[in-house]
Write a protein that holds these residues in place. Sequence first.
Motif, PDB file in Angstrom:
ATOM      1  N   ARG A 117       0.970  -1.261   0.032  1.00 32.86           N
ATOM      2  CA  ARG A 117       0.136   0.155  -0.010  1.00 32.86           C
ATOM      3  C   ARG A 117       1.126   1.205  -0.083  1.00 32.86           C
ATOM      4  N   GLN A 118       2.128   1.508   0.813  1.00 34.53           N
ATOM      5  CA  GLN A 118       3.003   2.589   0.948  1.00 34.53           C
ATOM      6  C   GLN A 118       3.464   2.593  -0.538  1.00 34.53           C
ATOM      7  N   ALA A 119       3.990   1.463  -0.999  1.00 36.10           N
ATOM      8  CA  ALA A 119       4.636   1.403  -2.414  1.00 36.10           C
ATOM      9  C   ALA A 119       3.567   2.382  -3.496  1.00 36.10           C
ATOM     10  N   GLU A 120       2.363   1.688  -3.319  1.00 40.40           N
ATOM     11  CA  GLU A 120       1.401   2.344  -4.404  1.00 40.40           C
ATOM     12  C   GLU A 120       1.154   3.777  -4.115  1.00 40.40           C
ATOM     13  N   CYS A 121       1.081   4.190  -2.621  1.00 48.20           N
ATOM     14  CA  CYS A 121       1.064   5.590  -2.410  1.00 48.20           C
ATOM     15  C   CYS A 121       2.364   6.239  -2.838  1.00 48.20           C
ATOM     16  N   ASP A 122       3.336   5.765  -2.765  1.00 45.20           N
ATOM     17  CA  ASP A 122       4.662   6.399  -3.055  1.00 45.20           C
ATOM     18  C   ASP A 122       4.604   6.745  -4.584  1.00 45.20           C
ATOM     19  N   ARG A 123       4.164   5.552  -5.239  1.00 46.50           N
ATOM     20  CA  ARG A 123       4.112   5.660  -6.568  1.00 46.50           C
ATOM     21  C   ARG A 123       3.021   6.739  -7.260  1.00 46.50           C
ATOM     22  N   GLN A 124       1.978   6.782  -6.545  1.00 43.56           N
ATOM     23  CA  GLN A 124       0.911   7.799  -6.779  1.00 43.56           C
ATOM     24  C   GLN A 124       1.630   9.142  -6.780  1.00 43.56           C
ATOM     25  N   ILE A 125       2.111   9.160  -5.621  1.00 42.81           N
ATOM     26  CA  ILE A 125       2.701  10.622  -5.263  1.00 42.81           C
ATOM     27  C   ILE A 125       3.710  11.120  -6.236  1.00 42.81           C
ATOM     28  N   GLU A 126       4.592   9.997  -6.679  1.00 41.73           N
ATOM     29  CA  GLU A 126       5.342  10.443  -7.913  1.00 41.73           C
ATOM     30  C   GLU A 126       4.793  10.629  -9.314  1.00 41.73           C
ATOM     31  N   GLN A 127       3.941   9.946  -9.405  1.00 41.72           N
ATOM     32  CA  GLN A 127       3.042  10.294 -10.614  1.00 41.72           C
ATOM     33  C   GLN A 127       2.323  11.741 -10.651  1.00 41.72           C
ATOM     34  N   ASP A 128       1.776  12.030  -9.631  1.00 38.27           N
ATOM     35  CA  ASP A 128       1.317  13.188  -9.572  1.00 38.27           C
ATOM     36  C   ASP A 128       2.276  14.336  -9.389  1.00 38.27           C
ATOM     37  N   ALA A 129       3.318  14.077  -9.089  1.00 35.37           N
ATOM     38  CA  ALA A 129       4.589  15.187  -8.988  1.00 35.37           C
ATOM     39  C   ALA A 129       5.015  15.420 -10.504  1.00 35.37           C
ATOM     40  N   VAL A 130       4.891  14.097 -11.189  1.00 36.98           N
ATOM     41  CA  VAL A 130       5.387  14.182 -12.716  1.00 36.98           C
ATOM     42  C   VAL A 130       4.473  14.884 -13.339  1.00 36.98           C
ATOM     43  N   ARG A 131       3.164  14.688 -13.057  1.00 38.81           N
ATOM     44  CA  ARG A 131       2.056  15.550 -13.996  1.00 38.81           C
ATOM     45  C   ARG A 131       2.182  16.804 -13.493  1.00 38.81           C
ATOM     46  N   GLU A 132       2.521  17.330 -12.256  1.00 38.24           N
ATOM     47  CA  GLU A 132       2.505  18.614 -11.982  1.00 38.24           C
ATOM     48  C   GLU A 132       3.720  19.293 -12.792  1.00 38.24           C
ATOM     49  N   ARG A 133       4.882  18.572 -12.695  1.00 40.80           N
ATOM     50  CA  ARG A 133       6.113  19.250 -13.273  1.00 40.80           C
ATOM     51  C   ARG A 133       5.639  19.348 -14.800  1.00 40.80           C
ATOM     52  N   ARG A 134       5.118  18.535 -15.620  1.00 43.42           N
ATOM     53  CA  ARG A 134       4.765  18.467 -17.002  1.00 43.42           C
ATOM     54  C   ARG A 134       3.748  19.641 -17.101  1.00 43.42           C
ATOM     55  N   ARG A 135       2.639  19.834 -16.203  1.00 46.17           N
ATOM     56  CA  ARG A 135       1.659  20.860 -16.170  1.00 46.17           C
ATOM     57  C   ARG A 135       2.375  22.282 -16.205  1.00 46.17           C
ATOM     58  N   LYS A 136       3.215  22.264 -15.303  1.00 47.23           N
ATOM     59  CA  LYS A 136       4.114  23.775 -15.309  1.00 47.23           C
ATOM     60  C   LYS A 136       4.798  24.035 -16.283  1.00 47.23           C
ATOM     61  N   LYS A 137       5.674  22.859 -16.788  1.00 45.63           N
ATOM     62  CA  LYS A 137       6.520  22.873 -18.192  1.00 45.63           C
ATOM     63  C   LYS A 137       5.560  23.372 -19.350  1.00 45.63           C
ATOM     64  N   GLU A 138       4.486  22.748 -19.203  1.00 44.09           N
ATOM     65  CA  GLU A 138       3.443  23.128 -20.336  1.00 44.09           C
ATOM     66  C   GLU A 138       2.898  24.522 -20.264  1.00 44.09           C
ATOM     67  N   LYS A 139       2.870  24.741 -19.200  1.00 48.16           N
ATOM     68  CA  LYS A 139       2.364  26.273 -18.747  1.00 48.16           C
ATOM     69  C   LYS A 139       3.010  27.341 -19.043  1.00 48.16           C
ATOM     70  N   LYS A 140       4.517  27.093 -18.622  1.00 53.88           N
ATOM     71  CA  LYS A 140       5.744  27.936 -19.034  1.00 53.88           C
ATOM     72  C   LYS A 140       5.908  28.152 -20.702  1.00 53.88           C
ATOM     73  N   ARG A 141       5.634  26.922 -21.240  1.00 53.07           N
ATOM     74  CA  ARG A 141       6.001  26.756 -22.685  1.00 53.07           C
ATOM     75  C   ARG A 141       4.780  27.645 -23.300  1.00 53.07           C
ATOM     76  N   MET A 142       3.685  27.579 -22.979  1.00 54.79           N
ATOM     77  CA  MET A 142       2.570  28.366 -23.487  1.00 54.79           C
ATOM     78  C   MET A 142       2.546  29.770 -23.093  1.00 54.79           C
ATOM     79  N   ARG A 143       3.157  30.334 -22.066  1.00 58.25           N
ATOM     80  CA  ARG A 143       3.508  31.688 -21.669  1.00 58.25           C
ATOM     81  C   ARG A 143       4.489  31.948 -22.766  1.00 58.25           C
ATOM     82  N   ALA A 144       5.464  31.307 -22.814  1.00 55.03           N
ATOM     83  CA  ALA A 144       6.524  31.575 -23.839  1.00 55.03           C
ATOM     84  C   ALA A 144       5.988  31.808 -25.424  1.00 55.03           C
ATOM     85  N   LEU A 145       5.169  30.966 -25.801  1.00 56.95           N
ATOM     86  CA  LEU A 145       4.462  30.993 -26.970  1.00 56.95           C
ATOM     87  C   LEU A 145       3.805  32.138 -27.229  1.00 56.95           C
TER      88      LEU A 145
END
Length: 199
Positions: A157-185
């Motif tokens: 369960r802890q490994a699944e929670c850690d994996r979910q947290i990591e996936q959420d963090a990756v999605r958040e980094r991608r969202r921020k990166k995409e937002k930054k790219r959109m601002r630049a565009l």
Amino acid sequence: MAKFAKYQRFFQLQTKDAAGIDYPVWRTMYAATGREGYPPIAVVFNGRMSTDALYHRMRQVKELSQEYWQGRYHAPYDLYGKAATDGYWDHRTAIPVIVTTLEQLAQRGPHAPIWWRYGHEAWEPILTALANPDNEDAYRVREQERRRQEEERDRLRQAECDRQIEQDAVRERRRKKEKKRMRALIALWNEAAGALQVD
């Protein structure tokens, strides 16, 4: 059943050892076996009866002597005071009773699976019949395995929670990166649109 009662009274007799500590009298007559409980009683049924009649007699003796051989059941409580679903039989004050027929004993010998231990389900060799497979030691082994499985479930369960947290963090980094790219565009677009208006 009077004989079982006499055996039980005898097994409960106490004497003092050299240090003045109470000690069961029967321990002075029987060698230690490593098993919990009193010495066993073997009953060999014989008579001019059919096999079915002998087995019926065995079942009657089993029912009538249950208080002597059964032991006490313990179901430990969990942390919330609720009775556990598993437990064990305490045979320390129980008399192991094993039965067979004279015919089986004569034909197959004492080490064959000819013994029925009251409280067990099947015919067994004598050492198996005398064992207490549902005692506290067996319960502790089962309890240890349950804890190990619960720890493994917690780890998964802890490994699944850690994996979910990591996936959420990756999605958040991608969202921020995409937002930054959109601002630049947008900034490029605005800059290009402004340059067109000047020309």
